[in-house]
Design an enzyme around this catalytic site. Sequence first.
Site: not given
Length: 357
Positions: A221, A48, A216
């Site tokens: 992506e 992440c 979010w």
Amino acid sequence: MYAERALEGLDDRLRAVRDELTRTGSYTLSAGELEYGGRVAWRNSTRCVGRLYWEALEVRDLRHVTAHEEVFAHLCAHLEDAFHGGHLRPLMSVFGPGVRVHNPQLIRYAAYRQPGTPGGVVGDPANLALTDWLRTLGWAGGPGTPFDVLPLAIESAGQLRLFTLPPQAVQEVALTHPDCPAVGELGLRWHALPVISDMSLEVGGLSLACAPFSGWYVQTEIAARNLADADRYDQLPAVARALGLDTSRERTLWRDRALVELNVATLHSFEEAGVKIADHHTVTRHFRRFEEREARAGREVRAKWSWLIPPLSPATTPVWGQRYKSREESPNFVRPPARWEAPAPAAAATGCPFHGH
Ligand code: ARG
């Protein structure tokens, strides 16, 4: 947690945990421990790039919730509350024992096999196996658009049931381009919230199998992978045509130009719709700030570099030149095998990777 927050009473707490373990074989996290564990699991997520805000994660303690209907109601509440009128808030909902959501995300688009269409699939090819499996469970299928939202497969006490999300739980953004209307006419869209729902939360030696969490999107992506990958929506040729680019030769770089404009369209559309979205330049800069903060707290950041760099212009971002250790730490999220995946082949018995061929 006690060390990081300089809390009193660690010895007493450890004694109580050991005692409960001896009596019952397990122990119960306090609500505060669950909340902190959820936040640190995010902080430890090596894939992440958006971890700067780990402390802002809201963790809903729903460990008393196990019945299908009730789980579904709380999942709908998660979608609405995390969306928060477009001001997305990071949220995790932790359910009770025996509960599992089998969909990889709460919102996923169906894939329909359709011989004769380009790619042979209408919808998101990444969800072919999931869609097939949901049909074996009794799903009749949707209207057949490229963006039909799949029902949720919720398991409780060994029983599987399907649930259809209500429209207000599924916020989506239709994509338009700021100066090329033809891109808008492609009918592309994406959902506002990525809610990962198939990973278990591992905290303090315990595993919580149903703990969907959401933040979010970064526009890459959606625009540089989901809609662009040749084995996903494969939209670069269509976007290039809409832009009027010369696609007869690779050297016009029509793929790259279409890719950039699709990313522009995604940021523009989310912004216009008032839905929070990050861009790859800002989010990577924030990641560097996260690293600084962690260093100040005396912690080392672990990361998977290949996941941090964006799939668009990676070398222009500040994570490009960095190197990271990638060993996993606990608390964390762990993905169990999907229910519809074939059991591992028995090849180990012979040691032959082509067993059966
Ligand atoms: N990449 C996944 C998708 O496109 C979502 C993963 C989580 N992303 C996030 N921004 N929290 O659906």
